[in-house]
Design an enzyme around this catalytic site. Sequence first.
Site, short mmCIF file in Angstrom:
data_model
loop_
_atom_site.label_atom_id
_atom_site.label_comp_id
_atom_site.label_asym_id
_atom_site.label_seq_id
_atom_site.Cartn_x
_atom_site.Cartn_y
_atom_site.Cartn_z
N ASN A 1 1.26 3.43 -2.94
CA ASN A 1 1.78 3.87 -4.24
C ASN A 1 1.29 5.26 -4.63
O ASN A 1 2.05 6.09 -5.15
CB ASN A 1 1.36 2.88 -5.35
CG ASN A 1 1.96 1.51 -5.18
OD1 ASN A 1 2.83 1.31 -4.34
ND2 ASN A 1 1.49 0.56 -5.96
N ARG B 1 -0.90 9.03 -9.84
CA ARG B 1 -0.87 7.81 -9.03
C ARG B 1 -0.16 6.64 -9.73
O ARG B 1 0.55 5.86 -9.11
CB ARG B 1 -2.30 7.38 -8.68
CG ARG B 1 -3.06 8.39 -7.82
CD ARG B 1 -4.49 7.92 -7.58
NE ARG B 1 -4.52 6.57 -7.06
CZ ARG B 1 -4.29 6.25 -5.79
NH1 ARG B 1 -4.04 7.19 -4.92
NH2 ARG B 1 -4.33 5.00 -5.40
N ARG C 1 -12.01 1.86 -8.65
CA ARG C 1 -11.13 3.02 -8.90
C ARG C 1 -11.34 3.52 -10.33
O ARG C 1 -11.92 2.82 -11.15
CB ARG C 1 -9.67 2.60 -8.70
CG ARG C 1 -9.35 2.30 -7.25
CD ARG C 1 -7.87 2.13 -7.02
NE ARG C 1 -7.62 1.88 -5.60
CZ ARG C 1 -6.42 1.96 -5.04
NH1 ARG C 1 -5.37 2.28 -5.77
NH2 ARG C 1 -6.27 1.72 -3.75
N ASP D 1 0.83 -1.21 0.00
CA ASP D 1 0.00 0.00 0.00
C ASP D 1 0.86 1.26 0.00
O ASP D 1 1.98 1.26 0.52
CB ASP D 1 -0.92 -0.03 1.24
CG ASP D 1 -2.11 0.90 1.09
OD1 ASP D 1 -2.35 1.42 -0.02
OD2 ASP D 1 -2.80 1.12 2.11
N ASN E 1 -10.93 -2.62 -5.43
CA ASN E 1 -10.12 -1.76 -6.29
C ASN E 1 -10.70 -1.61 -7.71
O ASN E 1 -10.34 -0.69 -8.45
CB ASN E 1 -8.67 -2.27 -6.39
CG ASN E 1 -7.87 -2.09 -5.11
OD1 ASN E 1 -6.96 -2.86 -4.82
ND2 ASN E 1 -8.20 -1.07 -4.31
N TRP E 2 -11.64 -2.49 -8.10
CA TRP E 2 -12.33 -2.33 -9.39
C TRP E 2 -13.09 -1.01 -9.43
O TRP E 2 -13.41 -0.50 -10.50
CB TRP E 2 -13.30 -3.48 -9.65
CG TRP E 2 -12.65 -4.79 -9.98
CD1 TRP E 2 -12.63 -5.91 -9.21
CD2 TRP E 2 -11.93 -5.13 -11.18
NE1 TRP E 2 -11.94 -6.93 -9.84
CE2 TRP E 2 -11.50 -6.47 -11.06
CE3 TRP E 2 -11.61 -4.44 -12.35
CZ2 TRP E 2 -10.77 -7.12 -12.05
CZ3 TRP E 2 -10.89 -5.09 -13.35
CH2 TRP E 2 -10.47 -6.41 -13.19
N SER F 1 -8.36 -4.46 5.31
CA SER F 1 -8.94 -4.12 4.00
C SER F 1 -9.45 -5.33 3.22
O SER F 1 -9.20 -5.47 2.02
CB SER F 1 -7.93 -3.32 3.15
OG SER F 1 -7.64 -2.08 3.75
N ARG G 1 -5.04 -1.71 8.93
CA ARG G 1 -6.30 -2.43 8.75
C ARG G 1 -6.07 -3.57 7.76
O ARG G 1 -5.08 -3.61 7.06
CB ARG G 1 -7.41 -1.49 8.26
CG ARG G 1 -7.05 -0.68 7.03
CD ARG G 1 -8.22 0.17 6.54
NE ARG G 1 -7.80 1.07 5.49
CZ ARG G 1 -7.47 2.36 5.67
NH1 ARG G 1 -7.56 2.89 6.87
NH2 ARG G 1 -7.09 3.10 4.65
#
Length: 239
Positions: free
Chosen positions: A20, A31, A69, A18, A66-67, A194, A192
């Site tokens: 990036n 990003r 995003r 995590d 994450n899909w 996640s 966490r």
Amino acid sequence: MTHMEEKRIPQHVSIIMDGNGRWARERGRERVYGHKHGVESVRACTEAAVEAGVKYLSLFAFSEENWGRPEAEVTTLMELMMDAIAREVRTLMDNGVRFVVIGNRKRLSDKLNQAIDGLMEETAGQQRMTLVVFLSYSGKWDLLQAAKELARRHAGDPEGLEAADAAEFDSLLATAGIPDPDLLIRTSGEQRISNFLLWQCAYTEFYFTDILWPDFRKEAFRAALEEFARRDRRYGKVK
Ligand code: IPE
Ligand code: IPE
Ligand code: MG
């Protein structure tokens, strides 16, 4: 006894990679610039894990959430995965690393699935270490698909269902055959889970570091192993 054997080496190290995006933002960049640099950390940690004698290194690369995003970021992440697969075959073979992907593969493109299958087949005989990449994975997804499979398996068989134990449930998880993580590292200061490995982390040691993933290299990986060696694992018992 060699230097490494004196220390307790975790059999399975898992990493939530995590930070990036924040790494890129600190440099005034997009990003995806951070994601690109994160690939180098994957290579470094894979080498460090092999060198330390770790048998399983697993990396949380992309969650089901994450899909959600922005499309451009998702596309870049999938492209980076394609590139890495094409580029890293030699490194994996030279280091004796078997490559495995775990997750909801139905959501990945045919092209990516083919590339993944190709690399998995090519490295299937490697025995020094297994590199597991969690792609389109979430802990709840895994628990749910295992629960459904358990129900299907024992449909019309109430006694079998009643007799089902943790070992049987384990065998239905997407991670079947892979030992539970001994050590879970999360970078970037977040503390966490996640929706990562929920069942499998029952007795995992957690290690949190503020280092952002693109900066997490060999030295940082070794520091986590040092810390693990100092932990006292009791599994609910008394010594
Ligand atoms: C981790 O970095 C990579 C993935 C989750 C795919 P992030 O992209 O989450 O970076 P931050 O947390 O926004 O800094
Ligand atoms: C967890 O990171 C997922 C991966 C590293 C692949 P996230 O950046 O998605 O997690 P949250 O949103 O901070 O909890
Ligand atoms: Mg993040």
